[in-house]
Every structure is written in structure tokens, then in C-alpha cells.
Design a protein around this motif. Structure first.
Motif, PDB file in Angstrom:
ATOM      1  N   ARG A 226       0.906  -1.149  -0.056  1.00 14.21           N
ATOM      2  CA  ARG A 226      -0.098   0.075  -0.069  1.00 14.21           C
ATOM      3  C   ARG A 226       0.760   1.181  -0.171  1.00 14.21           C
ATOM      4  NH1 ARG A 226      -4.015  -0.203   4.948  1.00 14.21           N
ATOM      5  NH2 ARG A 226      -4.876  -1.739   3.552  1.00 14.21           N
ATOM      6  N   ASN A 227       0.961   1.884  -0.915  1.00 18.12           N
ATOM      7  CA  ASN A 227       1.594   3.335  -1.210  1.00 18.12           C
ATOM      8  C   ASN A 227       3.077   2.966  -1.065  1.00 18.12           C
ATOM      9  OD1 ASN A 227      -0.761   4.625  -1.576  1.00 18.12           O
ATOM     10  ND2 ASN A 227      -1.207   4.866   0.610  1.00 18.12           N
ATOM     11  N   GLY A 228       3.664   2.029  -1.542  1.00 18.32           N
ATOM     12  CA  GLY A 228       5.049   1.620  -1.541  1.00 18.32           C
ATOM     13  C   GLY A 228       5.435   0.888  -0.088  1.00 18.32           C
ATOM     14  N   ILE A 229       4.453   0.853   0.707  1.00 15.62           N
ATOM     15  CA  ILE A 229       4.732   0.143   2.083  1.00 15.62           C
ATOM     16  C   ILE A 229       4.255  -1.509   2.105  1.00 15.62           C
ATOM     17  CG2 ILE A 229       4.352   0.323   4.558  1.00 15.62           C
ATOM     18  CD1 ILE A 229       3.918   3.301   4.290  1.00 15.62           C
ATOM     19  N   GLU A 230       5.253  -2.359   2.523  1.00 14.73           N
ATOM     20  CA  GLU A 230       4.636  -3.515   2.599  1.00 14.73           C
ATOM     21  C   GLU A 230       4.074  -4.002   3.812  1.00 14.73           C
ATOM     22  OE1 GLU A 230       7.715  -6.496   1.704  1.00 14.73           O
ATOM     23  OE2 GLU A 230       8.001  -5.795  -0.453  1.00 14.73           O
ATOM     24  N   ILE A 231       2.929  -4.486   3.898  1.00 15.14           N
ATOM     25  CA  ILE A 231       1.903  -4.920   5.312  1.00 15.14           C
ATOM     26  C   ILE A 231       1.859  -6.203   5.353  1.00 15.14           C
ATOM     27  CG2 ILE A 231      -0.353  -4.575   6.374  1.00 15.14           C
ATOM     28  CD1 ILE A 231      -0.488  -1.925   4.628  1.00 15.14           C
ATOM     29  N   VAL A 232       2.097  -6.992   6.450  1.00 18.65           N
ATOM     30  CA  VAL A 232       1.970  -8.348   6.736  1.00 18.65           C
ATOM     31  C   VAL A 232       0.475  -8.375   7.229  1.00 18.65           C
ATOM     32  CG1 VAL A 232       2.528 -10.264   8.120  1.00 18.65           C
ATOM     33  CG2 VAL A 232       4.444  -8.712   7.412  1.00 18.65           C
ATOM     34  N   PRO A 233      -0.283  -9.274   6.369  1.00 16.56           N
ATOM     35  CA  PRO A 233      -1.799  -9.334   6.713  1.00 16.56           C
ATOM     36  C   PRO A 233      -2.009 -10.118   7.885  1.00 16.56           C
ATOM     37  CG  PRO A 233      -1.291 -10.713   4.893  1.00 16.56           C
ATOM     38  CD  PRO A 233      -0.057  -9.911   5.218  1.00 16.56           C
ATOM     39  N   ALA A 234      -3.084  -9.749   8.886  1.00 17.03           N
ATOM     40  CA  ALA A 234      -3.658 -10.189   9.829  1.00 17.03           C
ATOM     41  C   ALA A 234      -5.178 -10.235   9.687  1.00 17.03           C
ATOM     42  CB  ALA A 234      -3.360  -9.662  11.483  1.00 17.03           C
ATOM     43  N   GLY A 235      -5.774 -11.053  10.448  1.00 17.04           N
ATOM     44  CA  GLY A 235      -7.304 -11.004  10.531  1.00 17.04           C
ATOM     45  C   GLY A 235      -8.133  -9.757  10.499  1.00 17.04           C
ATOM     46  N   ASN A 236      -7.311  -8.894  11.130  1.00 14.89           N
ATOM     47  CA  ASN A 236      -8.231  -7.849  11.338  1.00 14.89           C
ATOM     48  C   ASN A 236      -7.580  -6.332  10.360  1.00 14.89           C
ATOM     49  OD1 ASN A 236      -5.662  -7.233  12.567  1.00 14.89           O
ATOM     50  ND2 ASN A 236      -6.534  -6.481  14.644  1.00 14.89           N
ATOM     51  N   THR A 237      -6.610  -6.757   9.490  1.00 14.70           N
ATOM     52  CA  THR A 237      -6.324  -5.945   8.541  1.00 14.70           C
ATOM     53  C   THR A 237      -7.473  -5.183   7.562  1.00 14.70           C
ATOM     54  OG1 THR A 237      -3.919  -6.830   8.558  1.00 14.70           O
ATOM     55  CG2 THR A 237      -4.395  -5.583   6.861  1.00 14.70           C
ATOM     56  N   LEU A 238      -7.663  -4.106   7.363  1.00 13.84           N
ATOM     57  CA  LEU A 238      -8.490  -3.645   6.356  1.00 13.84           C
ATOM     58  C   LEU A 238      -7.756  -3.678   5.151  1.00 13.84           C
ATOM     59  CD1 LEU A 238     -11.490  -2.504   7.014  1.00 13.84           C
ATOM     60  CD2 LEU A 238     -10.457  -0.113   7.011  1.00 13.84           C
ATOM     61  N   ILE A 239      -8.457  -4.321   4.141  1.00 15.92           N
ATOM     62  CA  ILE A 239      -8.257  -3.880   2.603  1.00 15.92           C
ATOM     63  C   ILE A 239      -8.948  -2.623   2.171  1.00 15.92           C
ATOM     64  CG2 ILE A 239      -8.110  -5.004   0.547  1.00 15.92           C
ATOM     65  CD1 ILE A 239      -7.953  -7.571   1.742  1.00 15.92           C
ATOM     66  N   ARG A 240      -8.169  -1.895   1.298  1.00 21.52           N
ATOM     67  CA  ARG A 240      -8.575  -0.753   0.979  1.00 21.52           C
ATOM     68  C   ARG A 240      -8.278  -1.002  -0.851  1.00 21.52           C
ATOM     69  NH1 ARG A 240      -5.840   3.527   4.689  1.00 21.52           N
ATOM     70  NH2 ARG A 240      -6.596   2.717   6.787  1.00 21.52           N
ATOM     71  N   TRP A 241      -9.035   0.053  -1.645  1.00 23.47           N
ATOM     72  CA  TRP A 241      -9.028   0.205  -2.934  1.00 23.47           C
ATOM     73  C   TRP A 241      -7.524   0.700  -3.118  1.00 23.47           C
ATOM     74  CZ3 TRP A 241      -7.943   4.952  -5.303  1.00 23.47           C
ATOM     75  CH2 TRP A 241      -8.007   5.687  -4.707  1.00 23.47           C
TER      76      TRP A 241
END
Length: 509
Positions: free
Chosen positions: A467-482
């Protein structure tokens, strides 16, 4: 003080989750046990009537063929219901295997009832463990638990399943700690013990307080313990032989040239003459164990029964039908103990009063050797038989059997089965994945949703979000955005269909 309060709330939440899983697993496994028992009675009636009624053989063949074809269809749809289920649970907790909980739950339930209830030499305990673990997985999904918290609920479900199968909550908890986790983490044992006790209460309400393998016995005096050492050595040697044969059965079945999911037809046809001539030997083996003490079998008969049980247990389990080896192992151990005890008595070296002690020690020692889980073996037999007076004999027999099989380079059988299962999955291209990249569009089904709320296609795993050049490790409560870029691993054996579903989820609705 705040930390202490948060810890207490966490513990209460853990216990609450354990109670929920225990009630669910206890109810499902109790129904599983009840239906197997009643189907077994019906099939024994049919098998015993083969010689008296000319149309019974045709009925038996048709019924068992239909069972083989139907369960084969379930296996083809969901290969993870194959066999015991314990290796699959271990693989899931180790992160090597994952599957849809509901898909496995109902197929394992129905397939296990049909396979075990038909009289095959299979146990209910392995399927019960997998049924419990899938319910734990379902509860984890309901409460959006991921990572370690999800694993804890799955393992507590496994403990609850075994507890309901054998009415042995302490041994069931220890089985999860000793056989699966190999450690005594507080977070794991608290919820596992809670779920196991709750599950045991449900099963006790249905089946009563009497231990599953209760038998009258007299503790063995120390002067006879040389025979316990002999028994342990025999159990270790025969246990290593059992490991070698059971792990090679899949290769033997390859020579039948049947599709792997239809191999169960072979034991289902062979069980008909066995049920006709030896109805007491049918099933997991609890019936023959309970009659060993009072029947007064000759040593030659015990050896004959052992050979039948050993050979057909291999054929039954090797076919891949849903069913375990837990109870069949205990039955074989009890027969070995009875054989050694009979020999000692026939040589006038032991009082017949202590014959039942050898049956009890044989069950514990044989399971300790094959599974390499001696603590579980000791406690399991103690709870199943309903007496504490044999602890010393159980410990000596289990320790000697464990030492012997260790000298013979034996590995824990469920771990070996897991390695074999992972190898098969690799050969069949079931666990190979490829990474695909999808962009989330505004207004899509995923836009604005948490990861745990998305109905991900089976065979897909979200590994990274950019997201915007930042890597996020997903968890169950991670919000996915357009605008998010999703990195998803998908199974190669169903890549096109999975990718199509993901495209629908990430594009505009």
C-alpha cells in the motif's frame, strides 16, 4: 495492575472458548460414537446371517460396495478426510497443511461412521480428534482468531474430540501436549484441559460413567516384574514391526491398480467373511479387549486372533478409509499382553489372578512404543480402565517398550504418517502453489473489508499487501482498501478457477 487485569480477562476468554469447543466437540463426537455402535450391531446381524440366509451375502456385498463407492466419492472431493486424521491435525498446527473446516467436518463424520460402522478394524479416536479440531477451527473463524490463537483453538478441539471418544480428559490434554506440541505451554494446556473436561461431561451424560475399557483386575506384585520387562521388550519389537508394515501399506495398495480413493472396496468385501466367522473381532477392538479376561482363551487362540487383527488392521487402515489406529493398537497390545501372561501362567511361574494386569500393561506399552508417547499411554489406559493400581506396571512396560523401539530406530508413527502424507501431496501436486498479484478496485467486494471477513477461495493464501510503497503483513483484522496490491499464493492444481474467483472479488461489483 492493568497488566494483571488484562491477563485475567484473557484467561477467562480462553476458558470460555474451551467450554464452547468442548460442548460442540462432545456433542458431535458422542453422536459419532452412538451411530457407529448402532451401525455395527446392524452389520454384525447381517454378517452372522450370511450362512443361514441365502440372500444375506448379496445384501452384504451390495451394502459394502455402496459404502465403498460413496466414501470413495467423499475422499476424492476432500482428500484430507483420509485415514486417521491425526497427521492432518499435526500438519495443520505445524503450518504444513490447511483445509476448509466445514468441508472436512461433515465428510469425516459421515465417512467415518460408514467405514468404522461396517466392522472394519478401524478406531473412532483419530476421526474424533479431527472432528474436534475442525470444530475448533470453526470457532476460530467465528471469533476471527488467527495465528497462534487459532492454533490453540484447533488443538483444544483435538483434545476435546479424543476426550469424548474415550472419556479420558487428562490423557487427551496430555496427548495434545506430548504428541503434537512437544511442550507444556500454559496457554495451550488451559484451553485444552477445559475443552477436554467439558467434552467428557457431554459424553458421560450420553454413555454413562463406566470407563470405556473397565475390567476387574488385581495389581501385580513386584516379584513378577521380570515378566513386565519381558512383555515390554516383546511390545517394542512387535511395535517396530507394526510401524514398518503400516507405513508401507500405501505402496502395496498401488498394485491393485484401483483409483486411490476406491481402495476401501477391498477391505469392505473382505470383512464380510471375517464378520461371518469372527463377529467378536469386528471394529476397533474394544469388544475383544473386554472379553479377554473372562473368556479363558488358549494361547494358540490368542496368537491366531492377534494375527487376524494385525493383518486386517493393516488392510483396513492402508486403504485410506476414514478411521484410526488408536484403538486397534490398544487391542493388539492387549492381545500381546494376554499371550505373555498365558505363557507365564502355563509355566506355573505366575498366579492366574494377575492375568488381567498383563492385558492392561500390554495396551499401554504397545501404544507407548508405536506412538512414542509414554506419558499419554500411561494416563490413557489408567482413565480407560478406571484404576490407579497399575501405574507402576504401566510405567515399566511403557518405558521398556519405548527404549526397545528407540534402539530399533523407530519414529513416532503419527509423525511418520505426516511426512508420508506431505510427500504424497507433493507427488499429486496438491500442495504446490504459485504467487499471483491482484489490485483491489474501488467498489469491489474486498474494498473496505477486514481480511477475516472476506470469503477467500479454498486453496488461496494472502501473504502480503503493498500500500503506497509500504509492505504490510496481513492479519485477520487488517483492513483492505482500494488501490492495495495483494500478493496471494494459490494452489497450482486449481489455479485458473481460484484466480477467476479472486478477480471477481477485487474488481468492481
Amino acid at each position: 495492575m492493568q497488566i494483571y487485569g488484562s491477563y485475567k480477562i484473557s484467561q477467562i476468554k480462553t476458558i470460555f472458548n474451551g467450554i464452547i469447543i468442548g460442548v460442540l466437540a462432545g456433542s458431535v463426537v458422542s453422536m459419532f460414537r452412538w451411530m457407529i455402535q448402532h451401525m455395527m450391531v446392524f452389520m454384525q446381524f447381517l454378517y452372522s446371517g450370511v450362512s443361514r440366509h441365502p440372500y444375506f451375502p448379496v445384501i452384504c456385498i451390495l451394502i459394502n460396495l455402496m459404502i465403498g463407492l460413496f466414501v470413495g466419492k467423499l475422499l476424492k472431493q476432500q482428500p484430507d478426510i483420509k485415514g486417521s486424521g491425526i497427521p492432518q491435525v499435526e500438519g495443520q498446527l505445524l503450518g504444513e497443511i490447511d483445509y476448509n473446516w466445514w468441508s472436512v467436518l461433515w465428510r469425516k463424520f459421515i465417512g467415518g461412521i460408514l467405514a468404522i460402522g461396517s466392522g472394519l478394524y478401524l478406531g473412532r479416536e483419530g476421526p474424533s480428534i479431527q472432528l474436534g479440531s475442525t470444530l475448533g477451527q470453526g470457532v476460530a473463524r467465528l471469533f476471527n482468531q488467527v495465528g497462534f490463537d487459532r492454533q490453540v483453538l484447533i488443538s483444544s478441539g483435538a483434545a476435546a474430540g479424543l476426550s469424548a471418544a474415550f472419556n479420558a480428559p487428562i490423557a487427551s490434554t496430555l496427548f495434545v501436549l506430548e504428541e503434537i506440541y512437544h511442550n507444556f505451554s500454559t496457554n495451550i494446556w488451559v484451553v485444552s484441559l477445559t475443552s477436554a473436561i467439558t467434552s467428557d461431561m457431554v459424553a458421560t451424560y450420553v454413555f454413562g460413567l463406566k470407563p470405556v475399557l473397565y475390567m476387574q483386575s488385581t495389581p501385580l506384585p513386584l516379584k513378577y516384574f521380570v515378566w513386565v520387562v519381558i512383555l515390554g521388550a516383546v511390545l517394542g519389537v512387535v511395535g517396530r514391526f507394526y510401524q514398518i508394515i503400516i507405513l508401507s501399506m500405501s505402496k502395496w495398495y498401488q498394485h491393485t491398480h484401483l483409483p486411490w480413493y476406491l481402495n476401501g472396496i477391498i477391505p469392505l468385501l473382505l470383512v464380510i467373511p471375517l464378520g461371518m466367522f469372527f463377529p467378536r473381532l469386528l471394529g476397533g477392538g474394544s469388544n475383544i479387549i473386554l472379553h479377554l479376561n473372562a473368556a479363558g482363551y488358549a494361547t494358540s487362540i490368542l496368537v491366531f486372533y492377534f494375527l487376524i487383527r494385525f493383518i486386517f488392521s493393516m488392510i483396513s487402515y492402508g486403504s485410506g478409509l476414514p478411521g484410526g489406529i488408536f484403538l486397534p493398537i490398544l487391542c493388539l497390545g492387549g492381545l500381546i499382553g494376554a499371550i505373555v501372561g498365558n505363557i507365564a501362567i502355563s509355566l506355573h511361574l505366575m498366579n492366574p489372578l494377575y492375568f488381567s494386569s498383563f492385558i492392561i500393561m500390554g495396551m499401554a506399552g504397545y501404544f507407548a512404543a508405536i506412538s512414542k508417547a509414554p506419558f499419554t499411554a500411561i494416563l490413557l489406559i489408567t482413565e480407560m480402565v478406571g484404576t490407579l493400581t497399575h501405574l507402576l506396571g504401566l510405567a515399566v512396560a511403557s518405558l521398556v517398550a519405548y527404549a526397545v523401539i528407540d534402539l530399533l530406530d523407530g519414529k513416532p508413527v503419527y509423525y511418520s504418517m505426516l511426512q508420508q502424507l506431505l510427500k504424497i501431496k507433493t507427488q499429486l501436486n496438491l500442495d504446490k502453489t504459485v504467487q499471483i498479484i491482484e489490485t483491489v478496485y474501488a467498489g469491489s467486494s474486498m474494498d473496505g473489508k477486514m481480511v477475516s471477513k472476506i470469503n477467500w477461495p479454498r486453496g488461496s493464501l494472502l501473504t502480503k499487501i503493498q500500500r503506497n510503497g509500504i509492505e504490510i503483513v496481513p492479519a485477520g483484522n487488517t483492513l483492505i482498501r482500494w488501490g492495495d496490491t495483494l500478493y496471494i499464493n494459490v494452489a497450482t492444481n486449481n489455479r485458473v478457477a481460484i484466480t477467476h474467483q479472486l478477480v471477481q472479488l477485487t474488481t468492481e461489483t
